[in-house]
Motif scaffolding. Structure first.
Motif, PDB file in Angstrom:
ATOM      1  N   GLN A   1      10.187 -26.303 -29.121  1.00  0.00           N
ATOM      2  CA  GLN A   1      11.630 -25.952 -28.805  1.00  0.00           C
ATOM      3  C   GLN A   1      11.650 -24.617 -28.081  1.00  0.00           C
ATOM      4  O   GLN A   1      11.253 -23.668 -28.456  1.00  0.00           O
ATOM      5  CB  GLN A   1      12.465 -25.749 -30.111  1.00  0.00           C
ATOM      6  N   SER A   2      12.378 -24.834 -26.868  1.00  0.00           N
ATOM      7  CA  SER A   2      12.180 -23.696 -25.717  1.00  0.00           C
ATOM      8  C   SER A   2      12.830 -22.541 -26.233  1.00  0.00           C
ATOM      9  O   SER A   2      12.457 -21.332 -26.192  1.00  0.00           O
ATOM     10  CB  SER A   2      12.641 -24.090 -24.518  1.00  0.00           C
ATOM     11  N   ALA A   3      14.139 -22.789 -26.896  1.00  0.00           N
ATOM     12  CA  ALA A   3      15.000 -21.646 -26.916  1.00  0.00           C
ATOM     13  C   ALA A   3      14.265 -20.736 -28.263  1.00  0.00           C
ATOM     14  O   ALA A   3      13.975 -19.488 -28.192  1.00  0.00           O
ATOM     15  CB  ALA A   3      16.186 -22.170 -27.624  1.00  0.00           C
TER      16      ALA A   3
ATOM     17  N   GLU B   1      12.112 -15.178 -13.639  1.00  0.00           N
ATOM     18  CA  GLU B   1      12.511 -16.444 -13.495  1.00  0.00           C
ATOM     19  C   GLU B   1      12.094 -17.512 -14.547  1.00  0.00           C
ATOM     20  O   GLU B   1      11.140 -17.384 -15.089  1.00  0.00           O
ATOM     21  CB  GLU B   1      11.727 -17.023 -12.072  1.00  0.00           C
ATOM     22  N   VAL B   2      13.108 -18.251 -14.858  1.00  0.00           N
ATOM     23  CA  VAL B   2      12.936 -19.255 -15.811  1.00  0.00           C
ATOM     24  C   VAL B   2      13.281 -20.320 -15.482  1.00  0.00           C
ATOM     25  O   VAL B   2      14.165 -20.728 -14.774  1.00  0.00           O
ATOM     26  CB  VAL B   2      13.804 -18.704 -17.198  1.00  0.00           C
ATOM     27  N   GLU B   3      12.270 -21.425 -15.810  1.00  0.00           N
ATOM     28  CA  GLU B   3      12.675 -22.746 -15.302  1.00  0.00           C
ATOM     29  C   GLU B   3      12.167 -23.696 -16.308  1.00  0.00           C
ATOM     30  O   GLU B   3      11.228 -23.665 -16.867  1.00  0.00           O
ATOM     31  CB  GLU B   3      11.497 -23.177 -14.101  1.00  0.00           C
ATOM     32  N   SER B   4      13.003 -24.806 -16.436  1.00  0.00           N
ATOM     33  CA  SER B   4      12.579 -25.736 -17.520  1.00  0.00           C
ATOM     34  C   SER B   4      13.026 -26.864 -17.077  1.00  0.00           C
ATOM     35  O   SER B   4      14.197 -27.109 -16.587  1.00  0.00           O
ATOM     36  CB  SER B   4      13.357 -25.235 -18.760  1.00  0.00           C
ATOM     37  N   GLN B   5      12.114 -27.950 -17.221  1.00  0.00           N
ATOM     38  CA  GLN B   5      12.568 -29.431 -16.916  1.00  0.00           C
ATOM     39  C   GLN B   5      12.731 -30.274 -18.101  1.00  0.00           C
ATOM     40  O   GLN B   5      13.660 -31.387 -18.254  1.00  0.00           O
ATOM     41  CB  GLN B   5      11.580 -30.003 -16.074  1.00  0.00           C
TER      42      GLN B   5
ATOM     43  N   ALA C   1      19.733 -24.365 -23.163  1.00  0.00           N
ATOM     44  CA  ALA C   1      20.035 -23.399 -22.070  1.00  0.00           C
ATOM     45  C   ALA C   1      20.547 -22.054 -22.520  1.00  0.00           C
ATOM     46  O   ALA C   1      20.518 -21.072 -21.894  1.00  0.00           O
ATOM     47  CB  ALA C   1      21.055 -24.396 -20.970  1.00  0.00           C
ATOM     48  N   ILE C   2      21.620 -22.404 -23.282  1.00  0.00           N
ATOM     49  CA  ILE C   2      22.327 -21.234 -23.634  1.00  0.00           C
ATOM     50  C   ILE C   2      21.516 -20.087 -24.489  1.00  0.00           C
ATOM     51  O   ILE C   2      21.490 -18.951 -24.011  1.00  0.00           O
ATOM     52  CB  ILE C   2      23.682 -21.474 -24.367  1.00  0.00           C
ATOM     53  N   GLU C   3      20.837 -20.531 -25.491  1.00  0.00           N
ATOM     54  CA  GLU C   3      20.140 -19.631 -26.174  1.00  0.00           C
ATOM     55  C   GLU C   3      18.972 -18.969 -25.129  1.00  0.00           C
ATOM     56  O   GLU C   3      18.480 -17.725 -25.349  1.00  0.00           O
ATOM     57  CB  GLU C   3      19.283 -20.632 -27.064  1.00  0.00           C
TER      58      GLU C   3
ATOM     59  N   ILE D   1      22.141 -24.959 -13.065  1.00  0.00           N
ATOM     60  CA  ILE D   1      21.939 -25.689 -14.209  1.00  0.00           C
ATOM     61  C   ILE D   1      22.481 -27.011 -13.646  1.00  0.00           C
ATOM     62  O   ILE D   1      23.589 -27.474 -13.470  1.00  0.00           O
ATOM     63  CB  ILE D   1      22.662 -25.234 -15.154  1.00  0.00           C
ATOM     64  N   GLU D   2      21.528 -28.006 -13.058  1.00  0.00           N
ATOM     65  CA  GLU D   2      21.810 -29.051 -12.448  1.00  0.00           C
ATOM     66  C   GLU D   2      22.751 -29.696 -13.369  1.00  0.00           C
ATOM     67  O   GLU D   2      23.717 -30.578 -13.101  1.00  0.00           O
ATOM     68  CB  GLU D   2      20.528 -29.744 -11.848  1.00  0.00           C
TER      69      GLU D   2
END
Lengths: 173, 548
Positions: free
Chosen positions: B274-276, B301-305, B339-341, B362-363
């Motif tokens: 869990q990314s958050a 820079e934060v990037e997550s797919q 995304a919000i967390e 945030i595509e």
């Protein structure tokens, strides 16, 4: 070895902010130049140290023409006050230092002049100028055939036919 | 003729110098194809040949892809010069390595190769007294426990790729002088994890380390280890730290890392359930690493797919005048909650009051919690996160986020008496707002707000001219406005709007940012006044257009 002759103080008024040096070329031209400018030359610097030890002023006789000497002075004047890694005796040996644009234009001269400058720079121990000249000459012969290299630099093939055609030189250089 | 030819009369050391430039051009480190064209100088004349043969360093660059006889010739002619060995094995499945020992090798580069390299393990077990750089990319191999026989006192850079078993090598004494260490496995590699104690001991010994890259080969973290131990990695010269792997292992190592005060680049790629959660663990560590600095990192820079893999790049720089944040969630595989967390954690780590540049892409978020009430990108959220970001000079917002972000911008209208200290919660109209007095560059992409927020769309069209009009007031001018990939229903209107806007001539540059003193700002305002006079006519026209 350079010949050192005594010089009258009036010839070299050397008490300003930068002292003056008298350089005498092989064609007997007397060229006065500020010591600061020539400090890039390890050879000249060593000579000046010698002067200080003897408290006498001297002219420095150099074994190349005034034309070549003036080119070298032009180079040293351009980089006056600049730090060049190649000239730093304490620095690690430089790898491939970046090509300086000004050097390229400065060395856009004919082959013989280029060879004379590199010899003068080597004599005067100006490593950065030796490096720039060497790079220019390397660029001239890079990618060329043996015959073309001879033609470009005016070198005669003095190998015997047997040597030239021997398998070792053909195959392995 | 040679007796008088200038080139022939060149001193050997000058000729050798000339040749060395061509050697360097011909035989570049890591160059795939061996370049030996330079050796034709040995055929020009006897003098040149002798000079080339006498200078053994000209022959020290050896590409093992050459014919065996040539390799042998180079080895002989290089005599005892320190060797620079490179090799791309090519397509041969079972390639024998053509050198047996590393005694004279200064640099060793063995390229990627799918087959097996015969003799490699033996070679890597041999002493390397002058070795400075070793890049071994040809896997798989069993790394000898006594790498380089334990003797590589000059080794500064070590790179091992796909080394199937490196776990036993961490006790080797060769690490202490390293400046750069890079060990890489591919994701999902079955290679055993190295013992934590041995890895940490090795890291402790690397006091000169500038670059550490450990990709999917981190030691397993201690379970139930809540208290940080003494620093394992404390090199004051550290400039780059790249870690990939399970986030718990990364956290474990980060806890034992002292991040130096000077510039450092962190590059973390974590796999996690869990990314958050990860961000809540890792970012406080980074914040702590910043010590008392108001902005511990100048760029993040934060990037997550997906929900389970993210990357974070954080740069700490001595120049902290223009901190920036970039957040990207792509492919619709990250939930809005995550995304919000993540963004909350990021904005907490790099205090927004110092933030100069913001880039949010945030595509499309996963529909999982799209309609949830509590975790949703809305104006209140933006205000909460960015309400005190008064220093922002550049904003770029893409995709889904733009829908809720645009309305917040309404605050920066001409209504000067509302521009008080932030966060300002409401305007007289009861709308939530925040203050961007220094905004110079605004980019909005993929706006479809006419669909989601038709009213806001209308307001935005009114807002932008007003925003730009403030050039003559206390707000520095917006000099760059980019509107792209908008909903086609809006495109014509926006085109018209953009065409009618007259921005400052100077293009935006981050260098011009807020370091400017009050005095500079005064000067700027004066300049703008001059320009502003010319533009007033246009603005009157624009206002008329909007009102109509």
């Amino acid at each position: 070895m350079p010949t050192i002759v005594s010089v009258d103080d009036s010839t070299v008024p050397g008490e300003g902010s930068s002292r003056l040096l008298l350089l005498v070329s092989s064609d007997n031209k007397h060229i006065v130049v500020e010591e600061d400018i020539m400090s890039r030359s390890r050879f000249i610097s060593k000579q000046v140290e010698g002067f200080e030890a003897t408290s006498q002023r001297h002219a420095i006789l150099l074994p190349f023409s005034s034309f070549v000497l003036n080119k070298v002075i032009e180079y040293c004047s351009h980089y006056r006050g600049y730090y060049l890694l190649e000239d730093d005796p304490d620095a690690a040996p430089p790898g491939r230092s970046p090509v300086r644009e000004w050097d390229q234009e400065f060395l856009d001269v004919d082959r013989n002049m280029l060879l004379r400058i590199i010899k003068a720079a080597h004599y005067l121990e100006i490593k950065s100028l030796v490096g720039s000249c060497a790079r220019a000459i390397a660029d001239m012969i890079r990618g060329k055939t043996t015959e073309e290299m001879r033609e470009i630099l005016g070198v005669e093939n003095d190998f015997t036919p047997e040597e030239e055609h021997s398998p070792s030189s053909k195959c392995t250089g | 003729m040679n007796a008088v030819a200038q080139a022939s009369r060149l001193l050997p050391e000058i000729l050798a110098k000339i040749f060395s430039y061509n050697v360097a051009e011909n035989v570049k480190w890591r160059k795939k194809k061996p370049g030996i064209g330079w050796i034709s100088v040995t055929h020009v004349c006897r003098h040149w040949r002798q000079v080339a043969l006498d200078h053994c360093r000209l022959w020290r660059h050896i590409n093992l892809s050459l014919d065996e006889k040539l390799v042998e010739m180079f080895l002989v002619r290089s005599r005892e010069a320190p060797l620079v060995i490179s090799w791309i094995p090519g397509t041969v499945y079972n390639a024998p390595i053509k050198i047996a020992q590393l005694a004279y090798v200064e640099k060793l580069h063995l390229g990627k190769f799918d087959g097996r390299v015969e003799g490699l393990e033996r070679l890597l077990g041999s002493p390397a007294p002058v070795l400075e750089v070793a890049e071994i990319l040809c896997p798989p191999l069993i790394c000898p426990a006594d790498l380089f026989g334990g003797l590589a006192p000059r080794l500064r850079c070590l790179c091992l790729h796909q080394c199937s078993d490196f776990s036993s090598s961490w006790t080797s004494p060769i690490f202490s002088q390293l400046v750069s260490l890079k060990i890489e496995h591919t994701k999902g590699s079955s290679a055993p994890k190295p013992p934590r104690a041995e890895v940490f001991d090795a890291l402790k010994s690397m006091v000169m380390l500038e670059e550490l890259i450990l990709n999917y080969c981190l030691p397993k973290c201690l379970q139930n280890s809540s208290t940080p131990e003494a620093f394992a990695l404390a090199s004051p010269f550290l400039q780059r730290l790249t870690l990939s792997g399970d986030f718990m292992d990364i956290v474990d190592l980060l806890r034992c890392t002292r991040i130096p005060d000077h510039g450092v680049l962190l590059d973390l790629t974590c796999t996690t359930p869990q990314s958050a959660t990860v961000f809540r663990e890792i970012l406080p560590l980074l914040a702590e690493a910043g010590g008392n600095s108001p902005a511990p990192f100048s760029r993040m820079e934060v990037e997550s797919q997906t929900e389970r893999v993210f990357s974070l790049r954080a740069e700490r720089s001595s120049d902290q005048t223009t901190p920036s944040i970039s957040v990207r969630f792509e492919w619709g595989l990250v939930s809005e909650w995550t995304a919000i967390e993540v963004m909350r954690a990021v904005f907490k780590t790099l205090p927004v009051e110092h933030l100069h540049s913001l880039d949010i892409d945030i595509e499309e978020l996963s529909a999982m919690t799209w309609w949830g009430d509590r975790h949703r990108f809305d104006r209140a959220l933006w205000l909460d996160m960015l309400g005190s970001a008064n220093e922002l000079t550049k904003i770029a917002v893409w995709g889904t986020a733009v829908h809720s972000f645009c309305p917040v911008l309404r605050l920066t209208t001409r209504d000067g008496h509302h521009w008080q200290s932030s966060p300002e919660t409401t305007s007289p109209g009861g709308q939530m707002t925040f203050f961007l007095p220094r905004l110079k560059s605004l980019s909005l992409f993929q706006m479809d707000f006419a669909h989601f927020y038709p009213d806001e769309g209308l307001r935005l069209r009114k807002l932008l001219p007003l925003l730009l009009q403030e050039r003559n007031a206390t707000i520095p001018p917006l000099v760059e406005l980019e509107l792209g990939a908008c909903c086609h229903r809006m495109a014509d209107e926006l085109d018209l709007l953009v065409k009618s806007l007259v921005l400052c001539d100077n293009s935006y540059s981050e260098d011009e940012d807020s370091a400017a003193s009050e005095e500079d700002e005064d000067d700027e305002d004066e300049d703008e006044d001059e320009d502003g006079d010319e533009d007033d006519g246009d603005w009157e026209g624009d206002d008329g257009m909007d009102e109509s």
